[in-house]
Structure formats: C-alpha cells, structure tokens
Scaffold this active site. Structure first.
Site, PDB file in Angstrom:
ATOM      1  CE1 TYR A  99      -2.938  -3.124   0.393  1.00  0.00           C
ATOM      2  CE2 TYR A  99      -3.242  -2.607   2.708  1.00  0.00           C
ATOM      3  CZ  TYR A  99      -3.504  -3.415   1.621  1.00  0.00           C
ATOM      4  OH  TYR A  99      -4.316  -4.509   1.757  1.00  0.00           O
ATOM      5  N   PRO A 249     -15.056  -5.425   3.361  1.00  0.00           N
ATOM      6  CG  PRO A 249     -15.081  -4.642   5.571  1.00  0.00           C
ATOM      7  CD  PRO A 249     -14.170  -4.814   4.371  1.00  0.00           C
TER       8      PRO A 249
END
Length: 379
Positions: A99, A249
C-alpha cells in the site's frame, strides 16, 4: 483493500521496553503459535484471531496514502482518524508493504505514536517491491531472505520493534509455503513478529502452512457482495482454529451506498474494470443495496452498518477491517459493532439475501489470478 462509507442520511436512502518487558510479547507469541493452554475468552467488544485478541472491528488504512489511485488524502487528517479510531476502542489496524507502496505503513507508524503498545498492527509482505525505492516490480517475492529484509523495512516505517500479525499477501507460486513459514518462524524467534497469517491462499497451502507454523488469521475478500469464503475457507478456518479477516467488507463502498446506477469510475479505479460494476450488471446488483436500505431503516442504522453487523453475526472469530479516509465514515463503521440481530432477524435477512442473484466477477482476471494459488511442494 478498503472501503469508504457514506455518513449522511440523504445518501443512505439512495443506497466502515526492553529486557523483561520485551520477553512478554515473545512469550505470548510462543503460546499462540503452539496453541498451548485453554482457549482464551475475549474481553467484551473484542474477538480472537487464533490467540490474538483484537477489537471486533478493525481499521484498514490502505487508501490513506492515495484513494483509488486518484487523490492524495490530507496526511494530518489520516493521523487524526487513526487516533480517533483508537479512542473509540479500535485496537486492530491493517496495512501492507504494497500500500503506497510503503507509504501507508509510514502513515500508520506516525499515527499510532503514543499508543503503539495498546494496539495490534497487521501488515503484509509478498509482492515484488524494491526495498530502496518502493517501486513495484513484476510478480511476487516470498523468498525467505527477501521476507526478512522486508520486515526490517516494515519495522522502520511503522516505528515499532515487532509486528503483531504478519501476512503473506499472496501465495508465491515459486516458493514452498514451508520455506515461507520457516522465515516467519525465525522472525518470531527474534521477537520481530508475533503471529502470522495468509491472504487469498489455496486451501491446501493453508493446511500446509498451519502444520508448519500455526496460522492465526486468514484475510480474504468477504461481504454480502462476495460470499466466496463460505464455500470452504470459513469451514477450514473453523476446523483449524484460525480467525478470519474480511477485506472489502463493504464491497468497495457498494454496500454503503456510494455507488448507484449512474456511477462512473475514474481511470485507475479498479472498480471500473470489475464485472460486478459494469453498466450491464450494476443496475441488477443494486437490489442488494435496496435490501440494505430497508434493513437500515428497520434497525435505525446506515446500510453499511447492516453489512458489517451481518458479517460479525456469521462467526465470533470474524473481524472485518473497513477502511476510510473520512472521519464520519470511521465513526459510522465502528458503530456497527453495536448492532445485533435476533436469530429470527438473521434468518429473515439471510433468506432475503438468497433471493438476490448477483452478477459479474469480483475482480478482473489479471488480479484474480493471484488468488486461490497453491504453493509448490518442497523438492
């Protein structure tokens, strides 16, 4: 991967010390890895990934250096979100070498200054990234010596002396998982890593990894929008006593209502090349969001909160890590832990979910090829 959620009601209607002290975490790590002793019971508001206790909802920080490759968030505000999450009881923060690359780990290390010992840091190795420049190189790299070099960089960027949970980000098809586990085992012996996990791996690789060095957590995509782990991964985790951490999610924002039929995606936003969000499939899939809006009104919540609470209700060892670059979204996501379903409500919601047939692949083929990979056998 992380999600941004919507805070406002209007949008909802439209659609998360040295010496002896140093020995303490090492001892805990040894106990966790061997699985000795009685199974611990988590504190209120906490869950266990293996023997590692974390908040029931974590914070993914993937986009805190660059949001879907389009904008660079205001760094001091990212620090503020991290600190405010901690103030609200979040103890589980998820990053990765990839990242940024590297930059998100720096942002997290800066943000947790002052309370590092109160939290659990998870980060990941496995992509082929130049350790000096941070440049992405082709493919994957889980060679043992490379893993150890990567961890040294992680410790520096995170401003810490240990990584609580170290994942292999994707399985390297050229390195036996036993060799990967051996490298992590060496790092655990040195106190630099306490627990380990795998992401998006093949099931046989998970079993081999766990046999070599007990795995604390598996991280894979899982949400109402993508329920693939229900086929076999969740059952395997339950069998082996491994926790499960869903990334995305909130379905890359879809389940929070940030995408509607008129949405277009900027160049570089991976959602623009995902089959589930094509003009042909997106309008059909919005039936799922409509269901969430209905339940949000019923539970006096936001649609994304319903999606997160549903995940929490699946298993007591599931810990979602919604991500955000906005304070209100973080507050909303953390609040999902306060939402519960009765057995009757959960059954009703699940029945409604089964009536919705979702269309389109979750990832482009060029990305999906890195998932469900089995590591080679030792020669």
């Amino acid at each position: 991967m992380t999600d941004d959620t919507l805070p406002n009601i209007k949008r909802r209607s439209l659609i998360m010390v040295a010496g002896a002290l140093a020995a303490i975490p090492l001892t805990r790590a040894a106990q966790a890895q061997t699985g000795t002793g009685a199974k611990p019971v988590p504190s209120p508001g906490r869950r266990h990934l293996g023997a590692l206790e974390v908040s029931s909802i974590g914070l993914g920080v993937q986009n805190m250096s660059r949001t879907y490759q389009r904008t660079i968030p205001y760094r001091p505000e990212m620090h503020n979100i991290i600190r405010s999450a901690h103030d609200r009881g979040v103890t589980f923060f998820d990053a990765a070498e990839a990242y940024g690359p590297h930059e998100v780990e720096r942002i997290l290390g800066e943000g947790i200054s002052g309370f590092r010992d109160d939290i659990v840091i998870a980060t990941k190795f496995g992509w082929n990234i130049d350790q000096q420049t941070g440049a992405r190189l082709p493919g994957l790299n889980s060679k043992p010596e490379h893993i150890k070099l990567v961890v040294e960089g992680m410790l520096s960027r995170l401003k810490t002396d240990r990584i609580d949970l170290l994942y292999q980000h994707r399985v390297d098809p050229e390195v036996p998982i036993e060799d990967v586990a051996g490298a992590v085992k060496d790092l655990i012996a040195q106190g630099k890593v306490l627990h380990w996990g795998l992401c998006e791996m093949g099931l046989n690789t998970l079993r081999r990894a766990h046999a070599e060095l007990p795995v604390s957590a598996v991280q894979s995509e899982y949400s109402m929008l993508w329920r693939g782990p229900e086929a076999a991964v969740l059952a395997t985790c339950e069998e082996l006593g491994i926790g499960f951490v869903p990334w995305s999610p909130l379905g890359v924002g879809f389940l929070a209502g940030v995408i509607d039929a008129a949405t277009t995606f900027a160049q570089g936003d991976i959602r623009g090349i995902e089959g589930r969000f094509t003009p042909e499939n997106l309008p059909h899939n919005l039936a799922l969001v409509e269901l969430l809006v209905t339940w949000a009104a019923r539970k006096n919540a936001a649609p994304g909160q319903i999606a997160l609470a549903w995940l929490l209700a699946q298993k007591p060892w599931i810990v979602p890590i919604p991500g955000t670059t906005q304070m209100a979204h973080m507050v909303q996501n953390v609040g999902a832990a306060d939402i519960s379903f009765t057995a009757v409500e959960l059954s009703e919601l699940d029945t409604a979910l089964r009536t919705i047939e979702l269309r389109g692949a979750r990832l482009p083929d060029a990305v999906q090829v890195f998932s469900d990979v089995e590591a080679p056998e030792r020669g």
